[in-house]
Design an enzyme around this catalytic site. Structure first.
Site, PDB file in Angstrom:
ATOM      1  N   GLU A  66      30.334  29.794  25.992  1.00 12.11           N
ATOM      2  CA  GLU A  66      31.525  30.541  25.529  1.00 12.11           C
ATOM      3  C   GLU A  66      31.336  30.857  23.955  1.00 12.11           C
ATOM      4  OE1 GLU A  66      33.628  32.262  27.460  1.00 12.11           O
ATOM      5  OE2 GLU A  66      33.483  31.202  29.370  1.00 12.11           O
ATOM      6  N   LYS A  72      46.275  32.765  29.284  1.00  9.52           N
ATOM      7  CA  LYS A  72      45.987  33.143  30.483  1.00  9.52           C
ATOM      8  C   LYS A  72      46.196  31.968  31.293  1.00  9.52           C
ATOM      9  CE  LYS A  72      42.969  37.268  30.865  1.00  9.52           C
ATOM     10  NZ  LYS A  72      41.628  37.428  31.280  1.00  9.52           N
ATOM     11  N   GLU A 131      45.456  41.999  28.114  1.00  8.61           N
ATOM     12  CA  GLU A 131      44.464  42.620  28.551  1.00  8.61           C
ATOM     13  C   GLU A 131      44.593  44.066  29.203  1.00  8.61           C
ATOM     14  OE1 GLU A 131      42.299  40.059  31.309  1.00  8.61           O
ATOM     15  OE2 GLU A 131      40.621  41.420  31.338  1.00  8.61           O
ATOM     16  N   ARG A 188      41.092  42.976  25.253  1.00  7.83           N
ATOM     17  CA  ARG A 188      40.825  41.808  25.611  1.00  7.83           C
ATOM     18  C   ARG A 188      39.654  41.557  26.804  1.00  7.83           C
ATOM     19  NH1 ARG A 188      45.222  37.186  26.362  1.00  7.83           N
ATOM     20  NH2 ARG A 188      44.017  35.630  27.408  1.00  7.83           N
ATOM     21  N   HIS A 235      31.237  37.584  32.613  1.00  7.15           N
ATOM     22  CA  HIS A 235      32.120  36.924  33.449  1.00  7.15           C
ATOM     23  C   HIS A 235      31.946  37.672  34.880  1.00  7.15           C
ATOM     24  CE1 HIS A 235      33.375  34.474  30.297  1.00  7.15           C
ATOM     25  NE2 HIS A 235      34.303  33.908  30.929  1.00  7.15           N
ATOM     26  N   HIS A 266      31.445  35.027  37.757  1.00  7.75           N
ATOM     27  CA  HIS A 266      32.402  34.760  38.850  1.00  7.75           C
ATOM     28  C   HIS A 266      31.873  34.871  39.992  1.00  7.75           C
ATOM     29  CE1 HIS A 266      36.149  35.454  36.094  1.00  7.75           C
ATOM     30  NE2 HIS A 266      35.738  34.180  35.975  1.00  7.75           N
ATOM     31  N   ARG A 291      61.601  29.403  35.218  1.00 12.42           N
ATOM     32  CA  ARG A 291      60.907  30.738  34.867  1.00 12.42           C
ATOM     33  C   ARG A 291      60.446  30.697  33.433  1.00 12.42           C
ATOM     34  NH1 ARG A 291      65.749  32.531  37.102  1.00 12.42           N
ATOM     35  NH2 ARG A 291      65.465  33.172  39.094  1.00 12.42           N
ATOM     36  N   ASN A 332      35.559  39.210  28.586  1.00 10.87           N
ATOM     37  CA  ASN A 332      34.919  38.901  29.843  1.00 10.87           C
ATOM     38  C   ASN A 332      33.403  38.998  29.854  1.00 10.87           C
ATOM     39  OD1 ASN A 332      37.224  38.231  31.454  1.00 10.87           O
ATOM     40  ND2 ASN A 332      37.969  40.190  31.354  1.00 10.87           N
ATOM     41  N   HIS A 378      31.514  27.000  35.363  1.00 12.50           N
ATOM     42  CA  HIS A 378      31.688  28.150  35.049  1.00 12.50           C
ATOM     43  C   HIS A 378      31.090  28.795  33.795  1.00 12.50           C
ATOM     44  CE1 HIS A 378      34.543  31.476  33.807  1.00 12.50           C
ATOM     45  NE2 HIS A 378      34.439  30.781  32.488  1.00 12.50           N
ATOM     46  N   LYS A 416      38.707  34.254  19.452  1.00 11.67           N
ATOM     47  CA  LYS A 416      39.495  34.706  20.465  1.00 11.67           C
ATOM     48  C   LYS A 416      41.046  34.922  20.060  1.00 11.67           C
ATOM     49  CE  LYS A 416      40.905  33.488  25.210  1.00 11.67           C
ATOM     50  NZ  LYS A 416      40.521  32.623  26.521  1.00 11.67           N
TER      51      LYS A 416
END
Lengths: 376, 376
Positions: A193, A151, A244, A248, A255, A259, A129, A252, A274, A234
Site C-alpha cells: 500500500e 471507511k 468516494e 478517491r 484492488h 479483491h 448512530r 483502489n 490483502h 491518503k
C-alpha cells in the site's frame, strides 16, 4: 519530557471541516496513548476492541496508559483473521460497547490491524448512530491505509467490504515501534500500500522507495518518513473526496484484481493476504494498461521488479494452491463494488505515478487478459 | 391526467442541501409509485422490502406500478413485528439486496410501517456504505414520524434503536389511502405522534386536533392536512438539526418514558405498541413537568383528556399484564440513548406547545414520580 521518541514524531492532519482529525506517527505512542487521548477527549470512557494476536502484546500496555491518565476502560478480545469481519462479530462488538454503557461522547478504540479497525469502526459508526472512534493501528497496512479515511465495514458472502459505513475516527495513533513485531510477510503486505501511493500520482516517491526500501524494512529513519508520506497522500485524497464519488477511487489501484484474488482464495491468509493481492493486482493493472496501449510495458516491468525485490508476490502463479477458472475471477470482479450500471470500472495508468479512473473497461478485454495471465 | 387523487396531493420538502428530498402525501401514491420513482431516479433498479402483513395488501400493486414504468424489481418479505428489528433480519436484508446486485445508484424501498422502514433504511445505509433509499410508509406512525428524517436502526438487548445510522431517503411516498386498512388501534398509535407535534411547539395545531380529530380518524379532508402538518413539523426540525445535537431531541417528547414502558413489556405489541407508549409517555412528561412546577397541572389534564378521547391509553395502569418494579423502569430510562454522562435528559414542558430539552433532571425526582404513578 522530550524523549528521542517524541522528537521523531510526525503529525498528519486529515482536513474534513468539523470532522478533521490528527494522525500521530512515531515510536512509543501506545505507551503515551492515555495522555494523547485524555488531552483531546476530556472525560471520555473507552471500550477497546482487539484480537487474540495483538492482545498479548499490546492490550496491557495500552490499558495501563489509559489508567495512568485516569481513563476508565473495558476491553473485548476477538479471534484474529479476516473471518472476524462478519455480522456475528459486529453484533458481539456492538453488544459489548452497549453493555459497557459507552455513550455518544465516549470512545470506541480499535487496537489492531485492518480487520479490527474496519470492524470496530463500523461498530462505532452504528452504536447509538455514531460514537467517537480512535484507531490504534498495529500493522503497517492499517497505519498507512485502513486506519485513515473513515471507511469501515465487514465482508459479505457476496464480496469483501460490501457492508459498512463512512465513519471518521477522532484520532489515529500510529505507533511505529509495534511494526518490529510484525512478521516479514505482514510487513511486506503493508508495504504494497505504501508503494501504491507512489504509483497513483507520486513518481518521485516511488523512485525514493526503490532506493530506500531496505531502510524502511529495517526500521530506519526512512520508515517514519514513508508512513507519514503515505498517510498524507491518503489524507489529501480523502479530504478531496470523502465519500468516494470520484478521485478517491484512485486508492483502489490494484484492488479490483486484488479483491477478486482474495475472494478466489476464500480469504485464506495462509494463501494470500490483502496486501499481497494488491501487489499482484497493481502489477496486473500496469500490465493490463500496457496491453491497452495506455502505458509502456517498461513501467509494468519496473513495478514488478520493485515489488519482487521487497519479496512480494507479483503474479497469479505465486499464489499457492491454484486458482479457480478465469470465469470465476470475472464474476468476482463484476460483483466488486467498483462497478457502475454493469460496466467495469478499473484504475488504470499511463505510467508510474499516472493512474486514472477508467469507468468503461470492456469486460471482454479483461477476460482475454486474465486468460493469458492465469496459471494452468 | 389530473385525477381527484392527485389534486388532493401535498408535497413537503425536507431541506438538507444536496440531500434534500420530497415527501409526497395523498391517496393513490402506491398505484403511481413507478411513475414518481421513474421521474426522479432514472434507470435505477429496485429491491423492495416489506412484511407478511403488508405484502398481501400492497406488494403486488406496488410491483405492478414499477413494472408499468419499466423499473426492474426484486422483493423480500419479512415477518411482521418489532422483533424483526434485529441483527438477524438486518443480515437477511443486506444479503438479499447484495444478492440482487443492487448498486449504489439503484434503490432500496421500504414498503411498510416503522419496523420495515427503520430496518430497511439501516440496510440501505450500510450496503455498499450507502445506497439510495425510498420510503413507502403504510402506517400512520411511519407516515408522520419514522419515514421522515433519516433515523434508521434496530433494537439491541440493551434497548430500542440503539444500533443504526442516519441515512436520509431520496423520496417518501405517503399513500394516505392505505390508512383505511389499519386497525383502529394502529391508527390511534400513529395519532399519538401527530398530537406530539402540537405539544412540542404548535399549540394552535393541538387545539385544531382537539376539534378535528374525528374527521382525521374517519378519513376526511383533515387527515391529509394533519399528516402534511406533521411531516412539515418534523422536516423543519430535521433540517435544523439533522444529527440530533440539540433541537431534534424535542421530537423525543414522551419517548424516554415510552421506550422504558416498551422495554418493560418486552416489545410485546399485544400489550403495548410504540405509539401507545408515547401517548402514556407524553402524559407522564406533562405530569412530571407539573410536579416540577414547570407547567400547570391543567395542561397535563388537557393532554390526558384529548388522548383519552381518541382512545389512547394515558396511564401505566392501562397496560395489560402488569409492569416490573419501578427500579427496572429506571434502569431502562438510564440506558435510553438520550443520556449524557450519567445525567438524565428528558423533554419537559412549560405548557401546551412549550416543550424544551432538560438535560439535568435528577434521577431521584423521576424515581419518586414513577413510584406515585406506578400501578401496584
Amino acid at each position: 519530557m522530550t524523549s528521542p521518541a517524541s522528537a521523531a514524531r510526525r503529525t498528519v492532519r486529515v482536513d474534513l471541516g468539523e470532522r478533521s482529525y490528527d494522525i500521530l506517527i512515531g515510536p512509543g505512542l501506545i505507551a503515551s496513548a492515555g495522555a494523547e487521548i485524555g488531552a483531546r477527549l476530556k472525560g471520555c470512557r473507552i471500550a477497546v476492541v482487539t484480537d487474540e494476536h495483538v492482545a498479548p502484546l499490546y492490550l496491557e500496555p495500552f490499558l495501563s496508559s489509559l489508567a495512568d491518565a485516569g481513563i476508565e476502560a473495558v476491553s473485548q478480545v476477538l479471534p484474529a483473521g479476516e473471518k472476524t469481519k462478519s455480522f456475528e462479530h459486529l453484533m458481539t462488538v456492538c453488544d459489548a460497547v452497549l453493555g459497557a454503557r459507552i455513550e455518544r461522547g465516549d470512545a470506541v478504540v480499535a487496537l489492531g490491524g485492518g480487520v479490527i479497525g474496519d470492524l470496530t469502526g463500523f461498530a462505532a459508526g452504528i452504536v447509538r448512530r455514531g460514537s467517537r472512534f480512535i484507531q490504534v493501528p498495529t500493522s503497517l497496512l492499517a497505519q498507512v491505509d485502513s486506519s485513515v479515511g473513515g471507511k469501515t465495514g465487514i465482508n459479505s458472502r457476496h464480496g469483501k467490504n460490501l457492508i459498512g459505513v463512512f465513519h471518521q475516527p477522532d484520532l489515529v495513533l500510529a505507533d511505529t515501534g509495534v511494526l518490529d513485531t510484525l512478521s516479514p510477510r505482514e510487513f511486506r503486505a503493508g508495504y504494497a500500500e505504501v508503494a501504491k501511493y507512489g504509483l497513483i500520482d507520486k513518481p518521485d516517491f516511488f523512485a525514493w522507495l526503490e532506493k530506500n526500501w531496505r531502510d524502511i524494512f529495517s526500521g530506519g529513519e526512512a520508515r517514519i518518513e514513508a508512513i507519514a508520506t503515505s498517510c498524507q497522500a491518503k489524507a489529501d485524497v480523502v479530504a478531496a473526496d470523502e465519500r468516494e464519488t470520484g478521485l478517491r477511487a484512485l486508492l483502489n489501484l490494484g484492488h479490483t484484481f486484488g479483491h477478486a484474488l482474495e475472494a478466489a482464495t476464500e480469504y485464506d491468509s495462509a494463501r494470500l493476504v490483502h496486501g499481497e493481492g494488491v501487489a499482484i493486482g497493481m502489477v496486473l493493472a500496469h500490465q493490463f494498461s500496457a496491453r491497452m496501449n495506455l502505458a509502456s510495458p517498461d513501467d509494468a516491468r519496473r513495478v514488478e521488479a520493485h515489488l519482487k525485490d521487497v519479496g512480494l508476490p507479483v503474479s497469479m502463479d505465486a499464489i499457492p494452491g491454484g486458482l479457480p477458472p478465469v470465469e470465476v475471477l470475472m464474476e468476482a470482479i463484476a460483483q466488486d463494488k467498483k462497478v457502475k450500471s454493469g460496466r467495469l470500472t478499473f484504475i488504470l495508468t499511463r505510467g508510474i505515478g499516472q493512474s486514472f479512473v477508467a469507468d468503461d473497461v470492456p469486460a471482454s478485454e479483461v477476460l482475454s487478459f486474465l486468460k493469458e495471465k492465469h496459471p494452468r
